[in-house]
Design a protein around this motif. Structure first.
Motif, short mmCIF file in Angstrom:
data_model
loop_
_atom_site.label_atom_id
_atom_site.label_comp_id
_atom_site.label_asym_id
_atom_site.label_seq_id
_atom_site.Cartn_x
_atom_site.Cartn_y
_atom_site.Cartn_z
N ARG A 126 1.50 43.61 16.85
CA ARG A 126 1.60 45.03 17.15
C ARG A 126 3.08 45.42 17.12
O ARG A 126 3.95 44.58 17.40
CB ARG A 126 0.99 45.33 18.52
CG ARG A 126 -0.51 45.08 18.56
CD ARG A 126 -1.23 46.03 17.58
NE ARG A 126 -2.65 45.75 17.50
CZ ARG A 126 -3.22 45.06 16.51
NH1 ARG A 126 -2.50 44.56 15.54
NH2 ARG A 126 -4.53 44.89 16.49
N PRO A 127 3.37 46.68 16.79
CA PRO A 127 4.78 47.06 16.66
C PRO A 127 5.59 46.80 17.94
O PRO A 127 5.25 47.28 19.00
CB PRO A 127 4.71 48.56 16.38
CG PRO A 127 3.38 48.76 15.78
CD PRO A 127 2.48 47.79 16.46
N CYS A 128 6.59 45.99 17.82
CA CYS A 128 7.50 45.72 18.93
C CYS A 128 8.76 45.17 18.29
O CYS A 128 8.81 44.03 17.87
CB CYS A 128 6.90 44.72 19.91
SG CYS A 128 7.93 44.40 21.34
N GLN A 185 10.95 43.52 22.24
CA GLN A 185 10.60 42.14 22.62
C GLN A 185 11.52 41.64 23.73
O GLN A 185 11.08 40.97 24.66
CB GLN A 185 10.71 41.23 21.38
CG GLN A 185 10.24 39.81 21.63
CD GLN A 185 8.80 39.75 22.11
OE1 GLN A 185 7.91 40.33 21.52
NE2 GLN A 185 8.56 39.07 23.23
#
Lengths: 117, 136
Positions: A27-29, A34
């Protein structure tokens, strides 16, 4: 008949792989996201601050960390803010402003704020 | 030529299981684990951004590598059952895995394109072809 059977197997293999890719794609991170997730992980698992729900850069001010937390009475929020500074510094984020925000109601109440050394 | 069950297990099912183990144990904070096990989803990720590069590679691209290997092997076995593997078929399998990675660029809010995943998937197809081509 044999050709059609072969085509069905081929499609099934591709379909299974496509579903696996969709279900498990990251998933977008981005890198900073992060990093903040790691800081939250450390606060929750090492320091047992399990009421911290999320840490993000505050909107319109990327030097400020917004720490979203459940309210728990009797909590020493100033001490938590200092711990957040220490953990953030270990992850390379220094001199950040930290706002601990109470989730639930909007606009959020500020439980503590500090300027990390 | 029909592949033996031993080869099917080794080249298709084993990589699937290994990929699943990496996905669910090394990186438990993910969608599938959250759906299946509420409690496990709060576990700490074993690998973080400060872990060594190889640990991060296994955690974040290892499952992609395993699944792409399994996918490529399944297609190569499928093709071998009907004849031999020609070069165009290898290119087609490569294009398929590249497509599944690149298509994520079109949906940036749902998926994250990762060039390391792309390289892992490409490497997995090549490895599968080397190990599964006739006389390998």
């Amino acid at each position: 008949m044999r050709k059609r059977y072969g085509a069905i197997i081929f499609m099934a293999i591709v379909l299974v792989y496509a579903l696996l890719q969709i279900a498990t794609s990251k998933r977008p991170c981005e890198a900073d996201c992060q990093l903040l997730a790691d800081i939250r992980d450390e606060l929750v698992h090492t320091h047992n601050y399990d009421n911290i729900l999320n840490i993000a850069r505050c909107p319109y001010n990327t030097d400020t960390l917004c720490v979203y937390s459940n309210y728990r009475s009797g909590t020493n929020w100033a001490q938590i803010a200092d711990t957040i500074c220490a953990v953030a510094a270990r992850h390379g984020i220094s001199q950040a402003h930290v706002f601990i925000l109470k989730t639930g109601d909007y606009p959020y109440d500020t439980l503590a704020k500090t300027h990390c050394p | 030529m029909r592949p033996s069950w031993k080869k099917i297990i080794l080249h298709i099912f084993l990589p699937l299981v290994v990929g699943l183990i990496i996905y669910m144990i090394v990186r438990p904070d993910n969608w599938i684990v959250r759906q299946l096990f509420q409690a496990a989803s709060h576990q700490k990720n074993i690998v973080t951004s400060s872990s060594p590069w190889y640990a991060r590679w296994i955690a974040y691209s290892g499952s992609d590598f395993c699944w792409s290997y399994s996918f490529a092997s399944a297609l190569f076995f499928w093709k071998k059952a009907d004849g031999s593997i020609q070069w165009w078929f290898v290119v087609m399998v490569v294009l398929l895995v590249v497509f599944f990675e690149l298509v994520q660029l079109l949906f940036p809010t749902q998926f994250t394109f990762d060039e390391v995943d792309l390289a892992a998937a490409f490497g997995a197809v090549i490895l599968s072809w080397l190990l599964n081509k006739p006389h390998a």
